[in-house]
Motif scaffolding. Structure first.
Motif, short mmCIF file in Angstrom:
data_model
loop_
_atom_site.label_atom_id
_atom_site.label_comp_id
_atom_site.label_asym_id
_atom_site.label_seq_id
_atom_site.Cartn_x
_atom_site.Cartn_y
_atom_site.Cartn_z
N GLY A 1 12.60 -38.00 -46.14
CA GLY A 1 13.51 -36.97 -46.75
C GLY A 1 14.42 -37.28 -47.81
O GLY A 1 15.52 -36.77 -47.94
N VAL A 2 14.59 -38.48 -48.34
CA VAL A 2 15.49 -39.22 -49.24
C VAL A 2 14.98 -38.83 -50.57
O VAL A 2 13.77 -39.37 -50.86
CB VAL A 2 15.71 -40.74 -48.83
CG1 VAL A 2 16.64 -41.06 -50.01
CG2 VAL A 2 16.35 -40.65 -47.54
N THR A 3 16.26 -38.48 -51.43
CA THR A 3 15.59 -38.42 -52.96
C THR A 3 15.95 -39.78 -53.50
O THR A 3 17.06 -40.38 -53.23
CB THR A 3 16.36 -37.48 -53.45
OG1 THR A 3 15.96 -35.97 -52.91
CG2 THR A 3 16.24 -37.37 -55.07
N VAL A 4 15.02 -40.46 -54.32
CA VAL A 4 15.37 -41.44 -55.07
C VAL A 4 15.56 -41.35 -56.64
O VAL A 4 14.96 -40.35 -57.20
CB VAL A 4 14.38 -42.38 -54.84
CG1 VAL A 4 14.28 -43.65 -55.61
CG2 VAL A 4 13.68 -42.69 -53.55
N LYS A 5 16.70 -41.77 -56.96
CA LYS A 5 17.04 -41.44 -58.45
C LYS A 5 17.41 -43.03 -59.06
O LYS A 5 17.76 -44.06 -58.49
CB LYS A 5 18.20 -40.83 -58.46
CG LYS A 5 18.34 -39.44 -58.08
CD LYS A 5 19.52 -38.65 -58.32
CE LYS A 5 19.49 -37.02 -57.88
NZ LYS A 5 20.66 -36.34 -58.15
N THR A 6 17.18 -42.95 -60.45
CA THR A 6 17.35 -44.37 -61.18
C THR A 6 18.52 -43.89 -62.12
O THR A 6 18.69 -43.14 -62.77
CB THR A 6 16.13 -44.99 -61.88
OG1 THR A 6 15.90 -43.70 -63.04
CG2 THR A 6 14.89 -44.91 -60.88
N VAL A 7 19.33 -45.06 -62.33
CA VAL A 7 20.51 -44.89 -63.23
C VAL A 7 19.68 -44.74 -64.80
O VAL A 7 20.21 -44.23 -65.63
CB VAL A 7 21.51 -45.99 -63.38
CG1 VAL A 7 22.45 -46.23 -64.16
CG2 VAL A 7 22.19 -45.94 -61.91
N ILE A 8 18.94 -45.99 -64.85
CA ILE A 8 18.03 -46.02 -66.25
C ILE A 8 17.16 -44.71 -66.49
O ILE A 8 16.23 -44.63 -65.54
CB ILE A 8 17.49 -47.13 -66.17
CG1 ILE A 8 18.28 -48.45 -66.45
CG2 ILE A 8 16.78 -47.40 -67.75
CD1 ILE A 8 17.70 -49.53 -66.38
N ASN A 9 17.34 -43.78 -67.36
CA ASN A 9 16.32 -42.82 -67.63
C ASN A 9 16.52 -41.63 -66.87
O ASN A 9 15.84 -40.76 -66.98
CB ASN A 9 15.00 -43.20 -67.76
CG ASN A 9 14.70 -44.09 -68.93
OD1 ASN A 9 15.33 -44.13 -69.99
ND2 ASN A 9 13.66 -44.82 -68.94
#
Length: 222
Positions: free
Chosen positions: A97-105
């Motif tokens: 249930g964790v959202t994963v985000k990237t700084v690049i793009n």
């Protein structure tokens, strides 16, 4: 009481010269908000050889993240050793249930319960597989480039050594001492060799062609 969702930034620094400061600043400049206490940093860890779960802070990351939290990374290659490790870890976080985000793009991978629509989930999985594949390909290309660079340097060094010939068994101070002794009347080759810790053949070569001896030292920077 339900805990407030948090954003956790995971930073991997693979060499002692790297620091987390740059990645933290880059994330905040991109508009991401997180507490300093929620920055997890692995120092001196190779992303190529060490799985996320085998890293000291990687283990902590799995313990810290809870449903509703967001995992923020500079890029997907930060959270795995290779294609399968990255893919497995991200899928594990999504199932949790964790959202994963990237700084690049600013890539965002939501867990299933947020997307709900099977088509959106399929699209997410396709994009995830593609991005992880790109990261793995870049890592492979970087390793091959480093290996090619090392091979080039070694090859150049070997060629330079061949050009310079065999390294002299004496330094410039010894050469000067030998030449001084050879200039004396009736020099004794054996004594000169013994006093300078050289072989008689070396002393005789120096006597025969002192210019060659000097040139050899210069080629080796001696």
């Amino acid at each position: 009481m339900t805990p407030t969702p948090k954003t956790v930034l995971y930073v991997r620094c693979s060499t002692s010269e790297q620091t987390s400061a740059h990645q933290i600043t880059q994330a905040r400049d991109a508009g991401f908000v997180f507490d300093d206490s929620h920055v997890i940093t692995d120092h001196g860890v190779s992303g190529v050889s060490t799985k996320l779960k085998d890293r000291d802070q990687g283990k902590r990351l799995f313990d810290l993240l809870q449903p509703g939290d967001t995992l923020l990374v500079r890029w997907v290659n930060r959270i795995g050793r290779d294609y399968m490790d990255v893919k497995t870890n991200i899928e594990s976080f999504l199932r949790r249930g964790v959202t994963v985000k990237t700084v690049i793009n600013n890539m965002v991978f939501h867990p299933d319960h947020v997307l709900k629509d099977p088509m959106q989930i399929a699209a997410r999985d396709a994009v995830l597989a593609f991005m992880v594949g790109i990261a793995a390909a870049e890592a492979t290309a970087a390793r091959e480039a480093r290996r090619a660079g090392i091979d080039h340097v070694m090859d150049s060094a070997n060629k330079a050594d061949k050009y310079r010939g065999k390294k002299p068994g004496f330094d410039r101070k010894t050469l000067e001492a030998v030449l001084t002794s050879l200039a004396a009347d009736a020099p004794n080759i054996s004594i000169i060799a013994r006093d300078n810790d050289l072989t008689r053949q070396t002393v005789m070569r120096i006597r025969k062609n002192p210019l060659n001896a000097d040139t050899s030292l210069r080629k080796w920077g001696l």
